[in-house]
Design a protein around this motif. Structure first.
Motif, PDB file in Angstrom:
ATOM      1  N   MET A 122     -23.422 -44.273  -9.360  1.00  0.00           N
ATOM      2  CA  MET A 122     -24.409 -44.151 -10.431  1.00  0.00           C
ATOM      3  C   MET A 122     -24.901 -42.716 -10.559  1.00  0.00           C
ATOM      4  O   MET A 122     -25.070 -42.197 -11.674  1.00  0.00           O
ATOM      5  CB  MET A 122     -25.586 -45.092 -10.168  1.00  0.00           C
ATOM      6  CG  MET A 122     -26.611 -45.111 -11.285  1.00  0.00           C
ATOM      7  SD  MET A 122     -27.938 -46.312 -11.030  1.00  0.00           S
ATOM      8  CE  MET A 122     -28.766 -45.603  -9.599  1.00  0.00           C
ATOM      9  N   ALA A 123     -25.142 -42.041  -9.427  1.00  0.00           N
ATOM     10  CA  ALA A 123     -25.599 -40.649  -9.473  1.00  0.00           C
ATOM     11  C   ALA A 123     -24.531 -39.739 -10.080  1.00  0.00           C
ATOM     12  O   ALA A 123     -24.831 -38.896 -10.945  1.00  0.00           O
ATOM     13  CB  ALA A 123     -25.973 -40.184  -8.066  1.00  0.00           C
ATOM     14  N   LEU A 124     -23.285 -39.900  -9.639  1.00  0.00           N
ATOM     15  CA  LEU A 124     -22.204 -39.095 -10.209  1.00  0.00           C
ATOM     16  C   LEU A 124     -21.999 -39.423 -11.685  1.00  0.00           C
ATOM     17  O   LEU A 124     -21.687 -38.539 -12.493  1.00  0.00           O
ATOM     18  CB  LEU A 124     -20.913 -39.336  -9.423  1.00  0.00           C
ATOM     19  CG  LEU A 124     -20.919 -38.871  -7.960  1.00  0.00           C
ATOM     20  CD1 LEU A 124     -19.614 -39.254  -7.272  1.00  0.00           C
ATOM     21  CD2 LEU A 124     -21.145 -37.363  -7.869  1.00  0.00           C
ATOM     22  N   GLY A 125     -22.196 -40.702 -12.033  1.00  0.00           N
ATOM     23  CA  GLY A 125     -22.089 -41.080 -13.434  1.00  0.00           C
ATOM     24  C   GLY A 125     -23.167 -40.446 -14.291  1.00  0.00           C
ATOM     25  O   GLY A 125     -22.925 -40.078 -15.446  1.00  0.00           O
ATOM     26  N   GLY A 126     -24.381 -40.299 -13.717  1.00  0.00           N
ATOM     27  CA  GLY A 126     -25.442 -39.624 -14.451  1.00  0.00           C
ATOM     28  C   GLY A 126     -25.106 -38.173 -14.723  1.00  0.00           C
ATOM     29  O   GLY A 126     -25.347 -37.648 -15.822  1.00  0.00           O
TER      30      GLY A 126
ATOM     31  N   TRP B 161     -22.457 -38.096 -17.384  1.00  0.00           N
ATOM     32  CA  TRP B 161     -23.045 -38.396 -18.690  1.00  0.00           C
ATOM     33  C   TRP B 161     -23.723 -37.157 -19.282  1.00  0.00           C
ATOM     34  O   TRP B 161     -23.588 -36.859 -20.475  1.00  0.00           O
ATOM     35  CB  TRP B 161     -24.028 -39.536 -18.528  1.00  0.00           C
ATOM     36  CG  TRP B 161     -24.523 -40.137 -19.817  1.00  0.00           C
ATOM     37  CD1 TRP B 161     -24.154 -39.798 -21.083  1.00  0.00           C
ATOM     38  CD2 TRP B 161     -25.477 -41.201 -19.943  1.00  0.00           C
ATOM     39  NE1 TRP B 161     -24.812 -40.570 -22.008  1.00  0.00           N
ATOM     40  CE2 TRP B 161     -25.635 -41.450 -21.338  1.00  0.00           C
ATOM     41  CE3 TRP B 161     -26.202 -41.957 -19.044  1.00  0.00           C
ATOM     42  CZ2 TRP B 161     -26.503 -42.414 -21.817  1.00  0.00           C
ATOM     43  CZ3 TRP B 161     -27.051 -42.930 -19.531  1.00  0.00           C
ATOM     44  CH2 TRP B 161     -27.202 -43.158 -20.901  1.00  0.00           C
ATOM     45  N   MET B 162     -24.444 -36.422 -18.444  1.00  0.00           N
ATOM     46  CA  MET B 162     -25.212 -35.287 -18.944  1.00  0.00           C
ATOM     47  C   MET B 162     -24.394 -34.002 -19.052  1.00  0.00           C
ATOM     48  O   MET B 162     -24.585 -33.215 -19.978  1.00  0.00           O
ATOM     49  CB  MET B 162     -26.423 -35.050 -18.037  1.00  0.00           C
ATOM     50  CG  MET B 162     -27.472 -36.146 -18.118  1.00  0.00           C
ATOM     51  SD  MET B 162     -28.937 -35.803 -17.114  1.00  0.00           S
ATOM     52  CE  MET B 162     -28.291 -36.094 -15.464  1.00  0.00           C
ATOM     53  N   LYS B 163     -23.470 -33.782 -18.094  1.00  0.00           N
ATOM     54  CA  LYS B 163     -22.790 -32.493 -18.024  1.00  0.00           C
ATOM     55  C   LYS B 163     -21.278 -32.589 -18.134  1.00  0.00           C
ATOM     56  O   LYS B 163     -20.623 -31.622 -18.499  1.00  0.00           O
ATOM     57  CB  LYS B 163     -23.127 -31.804 -16.689  1.00  0.00           C
ATOM     58  CG  LYS B 163     -24.589 -31.465 -16.509  1.00  0.00           C
ATOM     59  CD  LYS B 163     -24.967 -30.233 -17.280  1.00  0.00           C
ATOM     60  CE  LYS B 163     -26.363 -29.760 -16.917  1.00  0.00           C
ATOM     61  NZ  LYS B 163     -26.705 -28.499 -17.604  1.00  0.00           N
ATOM     62  N   GLY B 164     -20.704 -33.732 -17.732  1.00  0.00           N
ATOM     63  CA  GLY B 164     -19.259 -33.817 -17.602  1.00  0.00           C
ATOM     64  C   GLY B 164     -18.856 -33.507 -16.166  1.00  0.00           C
ATOM     65  O   GLY B 164     -19.369 -32.568 -15.550  1.00  0.00           O
ATOM     66  N   LEU B 165     -17.932 -34.295 -15.610  1.00  0.00           N
ATOM     67  CA  LEU B 165     -17.542 -34.131 -14.210  1.00  0.00           C
ATOM     68  C   LEU B 165     -16.208 -34.828 -13.988  1.00  0.00           C
ATOM     69  O   LEU B 165     -15.884 -35.791 -14.673  1.00  0.00           O
ATOM     70  CB  LEU B 165     -18.621 -34.722 -13.293  1.00  0.00           C
ATOM     71  CG  LEU B 165     -18.553 -34.404 -11.795  1.00  0.00           C
ATOM     72  CD1 LEU B 165     -18.790 -32.916 -11.560  1.00  0.00           C
ATOM     73  CD2 LEU B 165     -19.598 -35.220 -11.033  1.00  0.00           C
TER      74      LEU B 165
ATOM     75  N   THR C 135     -19.939 -39.164 -21.378  1.00  0.00           N
ATOM     76  CA  THR C 135     -19.195 -40.316 -20.853  1.00  0.00           C
ATOM     77  C   THR C 135     -20.147 -41.143 -20.005  1.00  0.00           C
ATOM     78  O   THR C 135     -20.513 -40.755 -18.892  1.00  0.00           O
ATOM     79  CB  THR C 135     -17.992 -39.858 -20.014  1.00  0.00           C
ATOM     80  OG1 THR C 135     -17.132 -39.045 -20.832  1.00  0.00           O
ATOM     81  CG2 THR C 135     -17.217 -41.058 -19.493  1.00  0.00           C
ATOM     82  N   ALA C 136     -20.552 -42.298 -20.513  1.00  0.00           N
ATOM     83  CA  ALA C 136     -21.623 -43.062 -19.871  1.00  0.00           C
ATOM     84  C   ALA C 136     -21.128 -44.235 -19.036  1.00  0.00           C
ATOM     85  O   ALA C 136     -21.903 -44.802 -18.259  1.00  0.00           O
ATOM     86  CB  ALA C 136     -22.585 -43.598 -20.943  1.00  0.00           C
ATOM     87  N   TRP C 137     -19.852 -44.612 -19.138  1.00  0.00           N
ATOM     88  CA  TRP C 137     -19.405 -45.845 -18.484  1.00  0.00           C
ATOM     89  C   TRP C 137     -19.496 -45.758 -16.971  1.00  0.00           C
ATOM     90  O   TRP C 137     -19.776 -46.756 -16.298  1.00  0.00           O
ATOM     91  CB  TRP C 137     -17.977 -46.180 -18.908  1.00  0.00           C
ATOM     92  CG  TRP C 137     -16.928 -45.193 -18.456  1.00  0.00           C
ATOM     93  CD1 TRP C 137     -16.414 -44.154 -19.175  1.00  0.00           C
ATOM     94  CD2 TRP C 137     -16.263 -45.180 -17.187  1.00  0.00           C
ATOM     95  NE1 TRP C 137     -15.479 -43.471 -18.449  1.00  0.00           N
ATOM     96  CE2 TRP C 137     -15.359 -44.089 -17.214  1.00  0.00           C
ATOM     97  CE3 TRP C 137     -16.327 -45.962 -16.043  1.00  0.00           C
ATOM     98  CZ2 TRP C 137     -14.537 -43.776 -16.139  1.00  0.00           C
ATOM     99  CZ3 TRP C 137     -15.510 -45.645 -14.962  1.00  0.00           C
ATOM    100  CH2 TRP C 137     -14.625 -44.574 -15.015  1.00  0.00           C
TER     101      TRP C 137
END
Length: 235
Positions: free
Chosen positions: A28-32, A35-39, A46-48
């Motif tokens: 969830m943290a990496l997904g956040g 979502w905000m910056k791209g990773l 990308t929110a999924w």
């Protein structure tokens, strides 16, 4: 738990859910961040991945709670020792302290020593670019004696009123405890309202999801609950 062993500690049965919950929280943290910056090669917005981690956290909470015994026996309750409870709270508070130490450590290092990371010895170009400016490009500091001061005083005052309520409970003064809790709740609502106003302002100006500040490596938006943010020197 081994049967027949006499000790003063409450030991729970082995469970996979702490590990599953930790993995889900990490996702969830990496997904956040994604979502905000791209990773990880995933584009911004990308929110999924974030919602997948959130679903994992919620699933862990539901299933883990469902495995608890809601009717503890007297023997189970007696296995809890005051020293074990005190140790648990000390470890919890210590983890909170170290969490904020990490945040303030990087804040002061970037504010006071950002010039040391911009020399030729820094091999990573992105890091050198991120540390060139303080505050990061596109980020405007909040005046320290406006909302930051209000939020700081609100937190300090709420700590005072809840201590008042706690002391009243210890002395058996239930009326005094209620009187102390009332301003505590009001101050909590005030603090939350100020935070909601600030984050609405941040999202409205796309400080998290776009704009010059979001495109700058290492940039971050700072709510007024960080009262020292606007007192650092700029370069």
């Amino acid at each position: 738990m081994a049967e027949g062993v006499k000790h003063d500690y409450h030991l729970v049965n082995p469970s996979p859910w702490p590990l599953v919950g930790a993995i889900a929280a990490t996702v969830m943290a990496l997904g956040g961040v994604t979502w905000m910056k791209g990773l990880f090669g995933l584009p911004q917005h990308t929110a999924w991945l974030f919602f997948a981690g959130l679903a994992g956290v919620l699933f862990t909470m539901i299933v883990w709670c469902a495995t608890w015994s809601w009717k503890p026996t007297a023997a189970t309750i007696l296995r809890w020792s005051p020293s074990a409870c005190a140790t648990a709270w000390i470890l919890f508070i210590a983890s909170e302290v170290m969490f904020f130490v990490a945040w303030f450590w990087i804040f002061f290092e970037m504010a006071l020593f950002h010039g040391q990371r911009t020399g030729a010895h820094e091999a990573i170009d992105e890091v050198r670019t991120a540390w060139t400016h303080w505050p990061p490009q596109g980020i405007e500091t909040v005046p320290a004696f406006q909302l930051p001061l209000v939020n700081t005083l609100t937190l300090l005052l709420s700590g005072t009123t809840v201590t008042w309520a706690h002391h009243a409970l210890q002395t058996g003064d239930r009326k005094g405890a209620k009187i102390g809790l009332l301003p505590t709740i009001c101050l909590g609502v005030l603090f939350t309202s100020i935070q909601a106003y600030e984050y609405n302002h941040i999202l409205e100006h796309h400080y998290f999801f776009g704009g010059e500040g979001a495109a700058t490596p290492g940039s971050m938006a700072r709510p007024s609950s960080w009262p020292l943010a606007s007192t650092a020197s700029t370069s």
